[in-house]
Each structure stands twice: as C-alpha cells, then as structure tokens.
Design a protein around this motif. Structure first.
Motif, PDB file in Angstrom:
ATOM      1  N   TYR A   1       0.834  -1.471   0.051  1.00 28.29           N
ATOM      2  CA  TYR A   1       0.012   0.563  -0.017  1.00 28.29           C
ATOM      3  C   TYR A   1       1.029   1.403  -0.107  1.00 28.29           C
ATOM      4  O   TYR A   1       0.441   1.912  -0.688  1.00 28.29           O
ATOM      5  CB  TYR A   1      -1.151  -0.097   1.221  1.00 28.29           C
ATOM      6  N   GLY A   2       1.872   1.487   0.316  1.00 32.44           N
ATOM      7  CA  GLY A   2       3.068   2.379   0.838  1.00 32.44           C
ATOM      8  C   GLY A   2       3.325   2.703  -1.094  1.00 32.44           C
ATOM      9  O   GLY A   2       3.510   3.872  -1.040  1.00 32.44           O
ATOM     10  N   TYR A   3       3.488   1.583  -1.209  1.00 29.14           N
ATOM     11  CA  TYR A   3       3.863   2.025  -3.120  1.00 29.14           C
ATOM     12  C   TYR A   3       2.622   2.510  -3.976  1.00 29.14           C
ATOM     13  O   TYR A   3       3.240   2.948  -4.045  1.00 29.14           O
ATOM     14  CB  TYR A   3       4.524   0.640  -3.267  1.00 29.14           C
ATOM     15  N   LEU A   4       1.646   2.062  -3.816  1.00 34.34           N
ATOM     16  CA  LEU A   4       0.089   1.885  -4.470  1.00 34.34           C
ATOM     17  C   LEU A   4       0.299   3.698  -4.002  1.00 34.34           C
ATOM     18  O   LEU A   4      -0.215   4.330  -5.318  1.00 34.34           O
ATOM     19  CB  LEU A   4      -0.530   1.167  -4.130  1.00 34.34           C
ATOM     20  N   VAL A   5       0.004   3.859  -3.045  1.00 35.54           N
ATOM     21  CA  VAL A   5       0.369   5.223  -2.843  1.00 35.54           C
ATOM     22  C   VAL A   5       0.695   6.318  -3.396  1.00 35.54           C
ATOM     23  O   VAL A   5       0.907   7.532  -3.559  1.00 35.54           O
ATOM     24  CB  VAL A   5      -0.316   5.310  -1.111  1.00 35.54           C
ATOM     25  N   GLY A   6       2.330   5.968  -2.907  1.00 28.39           N
ATOM     26  CA  GLY A   6       3.428   7.043  -3.377  1.00 28.39           C
ATOM     27  C   GLY A   6       3.567   6.926  -5.128  1.00 28.39           C
ATOM     28  O   GLY A   6       3.597   7.701  -6.109  1.00 28.39           O
ATOM     29  N   PHE A   7       2.398   5.531  -5.646  1.00 19.30           N
ATOM     30  CA  PHE A   7       2.560   5.760  -7.319  1.00 19.30           C
ATOM     31  C   PHE A   7       1.319   6.788  -7.395  1.00 19.30           C
ATOM     32  O   PHE A   7       1.845   7.213  -8.704  1.00 19.30           O
ATOM     33  CB  PHE A   7       2.482   4.315  -7.670  1.00 19.30           C
ATOM     34  N   VAL A   8       0.312   6.166  -6.554  1.00 21.88           N
ATOM     35  CA  VAL A   8      -0.668   7.118  -7.152  1.00 21.88           C
ATOM     36  C   VAL A   8      -0.471   8.654  -7.239  1.00 21.88           C
ATOM     37  O   VAL A   8      -0.794   9.760  -8.517  1.00 21.88           O
ATOM     38  CB  VAL A   8      -2.155   7.219  -6.880  1.00 21.88           C
ATOM     39  N   ALA A   9       0.677   9.039  -6.130  1.00 20.80           N
ATOM     40  CA  ALA A   9       0.493  10.610  -6.100  1.00 20.80           C
ATOM     41  C   ALA A   9       1.307  10.965  -7.231  1.00 20.80           C
ATOM     42  O   ALA A   9       2.045  12.035  -7.622  1.00 20.80           O
ATOM     43  CB  ALA A   9       1.122  10.587  -4.535  1.00 20.80           C
ATOM     44  N   GLY A  10       2.735   9.842  -7.215  1.00 24.01           N
ATOM     45  CA  GLY A  10       3.441  10.721  -8.670  1.00 24.01           C
ATOM     46  C   GLY A  10       2.831  10.684  -9.712  1.00 24.01           C
ATOM     47  O   GLY A  10       2.975  11.730 -10.374  1.00 24.01           O
ATOM     48  N   PHE A  11       1.865   9.718 -10.228  1.00 22.60           N
ATOM     49  CA  PHE A  11       0.987  10.155 -11.329  1.00 22.60           C
ATOM     50  C   PHE A  11       0.100  11.265 -11.422  1.00 22.60           C
ATOM     51  O   PHE A  11       0.204  11.686 -12.461  1.00 22.60           O
ATOM     52  CB  PHE A  11       0.164   8.814 -11.410  1.00 22.60           C
ATOM     53  N   ILE A  12       0.086  11.211 -10.516  1.00 17.97           N
ATOM     54  CA  ILE A  12      -1.381  12.721 -10.529  1.00 17.97           C
ATOM     55  C   ILE A  12      -0.123  13.857 -10.375  1.00 17.97           C
ATOM     56  O   ILE A  12      -1.052  14.629 -10.764  1.00 17.97           O
ATOM     57  CB  ILE A  12      -2.456  13.108  -9.096  1.00 17.97           C
ATOM     58  N   LEU A  13       1.091  14.112 -10.284  1.00 18.80           N
ATOM     59  CA  LEU A  13       1.433  15.829 -10.226  1.00 18.80           C
ATOM     60  C   LEU A  13       2.076  16.072 -10.793  1.00 18.80           C
ATOM     61  O   LEU A  13       2.011  17.436 -11.210  1.00 18.80           O
ATOM     62  CB  LEU A  13       2.752  14.708  -8.771  1.00 18.80           C
ATOM     63  N   PRO A  14       2.563  15.323 -12.297  1.00 22.78           N
ATOM     64  CA  PRO A  14       2.489  16.202 -13.771  1.00 22.78           C
ATOM     65  C   PRO A  14       1.567  17.195 -13.740  1.00 22.78           C
ATOM     66  O   PRO A  14       1.753  18.272 -13.809  1.00 22.78           O
ATOM     67  CB  PRO A  14       2.885  15.317 -13.924  1.00 22.78           C
ATOM     68  N   PRO A  15       0.045  16.857 -13.878  1.00 24.25           N
ATOM     69  CA  PRO A  15      -0.798  16.996 -14.411  1.00 24.25           C
ATOM     70  C   PRO A  15      -1.415  18.570 -13.245  1.00 24.25           C
ATOM     71  O   PRO A  15      -1.614  19.793 -13.656  1.00 24.25           O
ATOM     72  CB  PRO A  15      -1.206  16.558 -14.843  1.00 24.25           C
ATOM     73  N   LEU A  16      -1.196  18.304 -12.237  1.00 24.69           N
ATOM     74  CA  LEU A  16      -1.467  19.306 -10.999  1.00 24.69           C
ATOM     75  C   LEU A  16      -0.440  20.182 -10.985  1.00 24.69           C
ATOM     76  O   LEU A  16      -0.563  21.940 -11.379  1.00 24.69           O
ATOM     77  CB  LEU A  16      -2.217  18.628 -10.000  1.00 24.69           C
ATOM     78  N   ALA A  17       1.013  20.409 -11.346  1.00 24.62           N
ATOM     79  CA  ALA A  17       1.313  21.119 -10.924  1.00 24.62           C
ATOM     80  C   ALA A  17       1.832  22.191 -11.961  1.00 24.62           C
ATOM     81  O   ALA A  17       1.771  22.882 -11.908  1.00 24.62           O
ATOM     82  CB  ALA A  17       3.347  20.296 -10.932  1.00 24.62           C
ATOM     83  N   LYS A  18       1.354  21.623 -13.216  1.00 28.76           N
ATOM     84  CA  LYS A  18       1.471  22.048 -14.531  1.00 28.76           C
ATOM     85  C   LYS A  18       0.211  23.441 -14.484  1.00 28.76           C
ATOM     86  O   LYS A  18       0.536  24.496 -14.545  1.00 28.76           O
ATOM     87  CB  LYS A  18       1.135  21.300 -15.081  1.00 28.76           C
ATOM     88  N   HIS A  19      -0.620  22.984 -13.602  1.00 28.81           N
ATOM     89  CA  HIS A  19      -1.922  24.263 -13.505  1.00 28.81           C
ATOM     90  C   HIS A  19      -2.049  24.770 -12.080  1.00 28.81           C
ATOM     91  O   HIS A  19      -1.825  26.249 -12.679  1.00 28.81           O
ATOM     92  CB  HIS A  19      -3.085  22.924 -13.019  1.00 28.81           C
TER      93      HIS A  19
END
Length: 368
Positions: free
Chosen positions: A92-110
């Motif tokens: 679950y730690g790696y799953l949560v980290g993966f999801v966080a990393g996945f959504i960071l690029p579009p959010l950072a751009k916004h």
C-alpha cells in the motif's frame, strides 16, 4: 540520492539546465532529512507512468519526478506507521506513492497559474495539496498523522568547513570561467526570478556558478549568525537555496525575504536559533520573485507574512510533504500578487492620465 537523480536525468536524455540543477540539489538537500531511495522510487515511477500514459516525452515529467519526492514520507508513513503488517504496508505504501507521483505532473502544471510563478517551489505547493488530501483520508480512518521533530546538534564546525570549502571552490571555478571578473552578474540580478527563469540560458554557466556560490555563503552565514544548528533541515535549506541559484534566486531577491522573516521572528518573540525558524528563513526564499518584481520593501513584507503562514500549514499535511515552505509560499504568492497587480495597474492608469498628450499624435489617431 544524488546519483539516483543524475541516473534518471541520463535515462531521459534531458538537457541539463537551471531547473534540473535546482532539482538535483534539492534531492541532495532532502537526502539529509526525509528522502531515501525506498520512499522516493514509487513517486518517480508514478510520474513517468503519467508520461507514458499521456504519450509525452519522459523528460516532460522529469521535474515532477525529482521534486515530487517531497512526498516520500507518505510512502514511509503508510508502510511503517499506520499499523499494517509489513508486506501489506510495503504494497500500500508503494501504491499510494505511485498514485501521488502519477497525479503530480498535471497538477503542478495547473498550479503555476495559482501562484503566477512567484513561488519557485511550485511542486512543493502541489505536493502540499496532494499531501493534505492523503493525510485527510488517513485521518478519516482513525490514524494519527502528526509532524515529527528529530533534530541533531553539534555539527556546526565540520559542516561549516565543508560548506565554505565547497562554496569557495564554486566561486573560484565560476570566476575562472568568467575571466576572473563579475561581468554579467549585474545583468543576472536584474531578473525577477519569476518562473521560469533559467540563469544557465539567460546568463551562462560561469555567472550562474558565481551566483550559486554567493547564495551558499549567505545561507550558511545566516544560520550561524543567529546561533542555529547546521543539522539535516538546515543543510537541506542551504543546498536548496544554492540549487535555485540556477533557477530564479539571487542576492537581490533573496535578501529581502530573509530580512522579512527575521524581523517577523523578532517581533513575535521567536527563538531565532530554532531549527523551525532557520528553515523558514532559508526555504522561505521560495517567494524571492516577489522581491525581484516589486522591490525590497514588498519582499520584506512577503517574508514576514511567510513566517506567519508557514507556522500553521504543517498540520494540514501532517509533515508528509517535505516542502512545507513551498506549500505556504504558494499561498503567500496567491494572496499578495493579485493585490500588487491591482495596485500597479491603478498606478499605471493614473500615470497615463497625468502624462501630456502630443497634439500631433491626437491628429494621427483621429485620422486613423
């Protein structure tokens, strides 16, 4: 951690520039507190998975992957501290980290639009938002997510020697490459630093190296002058300021922020040697572009406001966002910039009304 970052850069074949230098120095900085290979990897993988899914070059997610490791403690928290058996915790730690990393690029751009580029730790603000969401979810399940303070002391002498040696070598190297002159530094400090200001592109490597070295001396001196300890967080602050000496920060826009945070600390009776205040001064320079664009007095005001805000944002994400000052700095920029722009607009409007109109120009306008 530094070797890991450089390896990722090589794999993506990205061109080394100011933002990438800032990212590598920031990862190196936070390897002293909070980041390690275990909790960083799933975030990096998630950011590059986003690039793969959206079919964009991997280098487009590189900065989000490197800076996004700010959320490394989220991985560690889920793995080790919420009461799960170790195998489940790792999953679950790696799953949560993966999801966080996945959504960071579009959010950072916004979110660049939210701060208008006046907080150079843009991914830090984004990570604060993401961290707040995940912390809220964890707290809703009854878990206690609280910031942790484990601070070392007694390291000032060795690290002072290390840092002053490092920054002296950088300064000498920069001067050598710049023909033993400061030519070009005056042009560098005229930049506001607003995102994205890549000093390698605008001013060249030699002048950028000089700027990074000078910021290193000033940052280290500030810690020692106020009796602070050069511990993990302080080292992180120093190296981060140095790294962003290639990407937006210079003496003219950094010093007003440092002064503002210091003045507010004295006014409110803070212990100026406390690590929390030391890192608020150093990392608070995320809003240096405000001073660069609007001047010294506004920069001092921004620094003073930053200390007040950053003292109250850590609870929101429970410390799982290592870039808490980037989170707070984003709010400071979002509050101040619309007001400053409105004032500036009115001043320009009144100035135009006061300026005399050339009669010949009036005739040309009428003819058109």
């Amino acid at each position: 951690m530094t070797a890991h970052s450089i390896g990722i850069i090589r794999l993506t074949r990205a061109k080394v520039n100011g933002p990438i230098i800032a990212a590598v120095f920031t990862v190196a900085a936070f390897s002293f507190f909070g980041k390690n290979l275990y909790n960083s990897m799933p975030i990096v993988l998630g950011a590059f998975a986003y690039a793969r899914v959206t079919e964009v070059p991997a280098e487009k997610s590189l900065l989000a992957a490197l800076f996004g490791t700010a959320l490394g403690p989220l991985v560690s928290e889920v793995t080790f501290n919420i009461g799960l058996p170790l195998p489940l915790g790792i999953f679950y730690g790696y799953l949560v980290g993966f999801v966080a990393g996945f959504i960071l690029p579009p959010l950072a751009k916004h979110f660049v639009g939210f701060t208008k580029g006046f907080s150079v730790y843009n991914v830090g603000f984004t990570s604060g938002i993401v961290g707040t969401i995940f912390t809220s979810l964890l707290r809703s399940t009854g878990r206690d997510i609280e910031p942790v303070s484990m601070i070392s002391s007694g390291n000032n002498q060795p690290f002072t020697i290390i840092f002053f040696t490092l920054f002296t070598l950088m300064l000498v190297g920069g001067l050598y490459l710049n023909s033993w002159t400061l030519n070009g530094y005056g042009a560098l400090i005229k930049h506001s630093g607003q995102l994205s200001t890549d000093f390698l592109t605008t001013n060249g490597f030699s002048v950028t190296l000089i700027n990074m070295a000078l910021l290193g001396f000033v940052s280290t001196f500030y810690v020692l002058f106020h009796g602070g300890e050069i511990n993990g967080p302080a080292i992180g602050g120093i190296l981060t300021v140095v790294g962003f000496g290639a990407f937006g920060k210079h003496l003219r826009n950094v010093l007003p922020i440092l002064i503002g945070v210091t003045l507010m600390g004295y006014i409110n009776g803070y212990d100026m040697s406390a690590t929390s205040v030391v890192i608020a001064r150093l990392f608070g320079t995320t809003i240096a572009p405000i001073a660069g664009r609007y001047g010294t007095l506004i920069g001092i005001l921004a620094g003073a406001l930053h200390l007040s805000v950053v003292s109250n944002t850590g609870y929101l994400h429970g410390g799982i966002n290592l870039y808490n000052n980037g989170f707070a700095g984003g709010f400071v920029a979002a509050i101040m910039i619309p007001l400053l722009e409105a004032i500036q607009y009115q001043q320009q409007k009144r100035r135009q009304l006061r300026e005399p109109v050339d009669p010949a120009e009036e005739i040309r306008v009428e003819e058109r």
